[in-house]
Design a protein around this motif. Structure first.
Motif, PDB file in Angstrom:
ATOM      1  N   GLY A 114      48.490  48.946  35.942  1.00 55.72           N
ATOM      2  CA  GLY A 114      49.312  48.373  36.993  1.00 55.72           C
ATOM      3  C   GLY A 114      49.159  46.867  37.062  1.00 55.72           C
ATOM      4  O   GLY A 114      49.268  46.282  38.136  1.00 55.72           O
ATOM      5  N   SER A 116      50.134  42.935  36.478  1.00 55.81           N
ATOM      6  CA  SER A 116      51.305  42.057  36.352  1.00 55.81           C
ATOM      7  C   SER A 116      51.032  40.953  35.335  1.00 55.81           C
ATOM      8  O   SER A 116      49.942  40.383  35.313  1.00 55.81           O
ATOM      9  CB  SER A 116      51.650  41.433  37.699  1.00 55.81           C
ATOM     10  N   HIS A 130      57.770  44.823  29.975  1.00 60.06           N
ATOM     11  CA  HIS A 130      57.485  45.491  31.250  1.00 60.06           C
ATOM     12  C   HIS A 130      57.667  47.001  31.122  1.00 60.06           C
ATOM     13  O   HIS A 130      58.559  47.469  30.429  1.00 60.06           O
ATOM     14  CB  HIS A 130      58.425  44.973  32.340  1.00 60.06           C
ATOM     15  N   ILE A 237      55.160  45.057  35.734  1.00 65.44           N
ATOM     16  CA  ILE A 237      53.880  45.567  35.234  1.00 65.44           C
ATOM     17  C   ILE A 237      53.990  45.738  33.727  1.00 65.44           C
ATOM     18  O   ILE A 237      55.000  46.225  33.210  1.00 65.44           O
ATOM     19  CB  ILE A 237      53.531  46.897  35.916  1.00 65.44           C
TER      20      ILE A 237
END
Length: 278
Positions: A114, A116, A130, A237
């Protein structure tokens, strides 16, 4: 005799050089160095993206060196990538702050947690394309003062926190008059703090907030009509990889094959399957 010894020495040296060359194979791209495994680091404490459970139900994968298992959205994504890579998936449970060091030191091959792909992290590691995009929300007490909030201004004076070393914590500064609390180590810790009244709310992503409300009937999710200003790289993510990793292209190909509909289906299932204590 001298000639025989010389020939033997030459053959021996050549053999040693060949063996040394074979032994160094696979080290250029970093990672764990085991070509048959795909070692993935995650907290296993961020439901519904990843969590810890006691058995292998719902497709959970055994945690390396641990009697417990990891499940969740990230685990399902990791399983698909490992399958496409033709490798055995190994889950390495790692504290959030230890994930990047574990990757750069070669203890793991990838971070699927999870995470970023922020500009700051990109200075140290690479990222895949992503594999999920979410929005920021607030988790609060159900029936409390802030459940009906719709804008950031509604949290003026509220005691708010977020996870340590995440962009979630930095966006709290966008709330005028907020009482910003010390960042916390994990989401389970923040849920305990919210339950006890130590905080009025914590910043999260929508899947985690849905998960929190599903796991505890005393929690509610606040979605904003006028919310946090974020960039796409903050709310997206991606898979974290070592700089220059030769896995990046292969992982992107694997992710490309998972449709948006399938990704949402995986997330919905993860929310449904999360352990009640998560």
């Amino acid at each position: 005799m001298k000639k025989r010894l010389s020939m033997f020495s030459i053959v021996f040296l050549v053999a040693m050089l060949l063996l040394a060359g074979c032994g160094s194979g696979g080290s250029e791209s970093g990672g764990s160095g085991d070509d048959n495994t795909f070692k993935v680091g995650m907290e296993a404490a961020y439901a519904p993206f990843n969590w810890t459970q006691g058995d292998d139900s719902n497709g959970a994968v055994k945690i390396d060196g641990n009697a417990e298992y990891a499940g969740g959205y990230d685990v399902e994504i990791a399983k698909q990538i490992a399958k496409d890579l033709g490798k055995e998936l190994v889950i390495v449970k790692t504290e959030w702050d230890g994930l990047v060091p574990a990757l750069t030191s070669g203890k793991i091959d990838a971070i699927i947690a999870g995470m970023s792909p922020t500009a700051e992290r990109k200075e140290t590691i690479d990222f895949s394309d992503h594999y999920y995009t979410s929005e920021l929300v607030m988790v609060v007490k159900k029936g409390g003062k802030y459940e009906g909030a719709t804008t950031l201004a509604d949290f003026s004076g509220a005691k708010v926190t977020a996870q340590l070393n995440t962009f979630h914590y930095s966006v709290i500064d966008q709330i005028e008059g907020v009482s910003k609390q010390t960042a916390m180590e994990s989401f389970p810790a923040m849920r305990v703090a919210l339950e006890s009244g130590m905080i009025d709310g914590y910043v999260s992503e929508r899947p985690e907030a849905v998960s929190a409300a599903a796991a505890n009937e005393n929690f509610a999710m606040v979605e904003f009509t006028d919310g946090f200003e974020t960039s796409e790289e903050d709310t997206a993510i991606a898979v974290g990889l070592e700089k220059g990793s030769d896995l990046t292209e292969q992982i992107n190909e694997s992710l490309k094959a998972i449709s948006e509909e399938k990704r949402q289906e995986i997330m919905d299932t993860a929310i449904k399957n999360q352990p009640a204590a998560q």
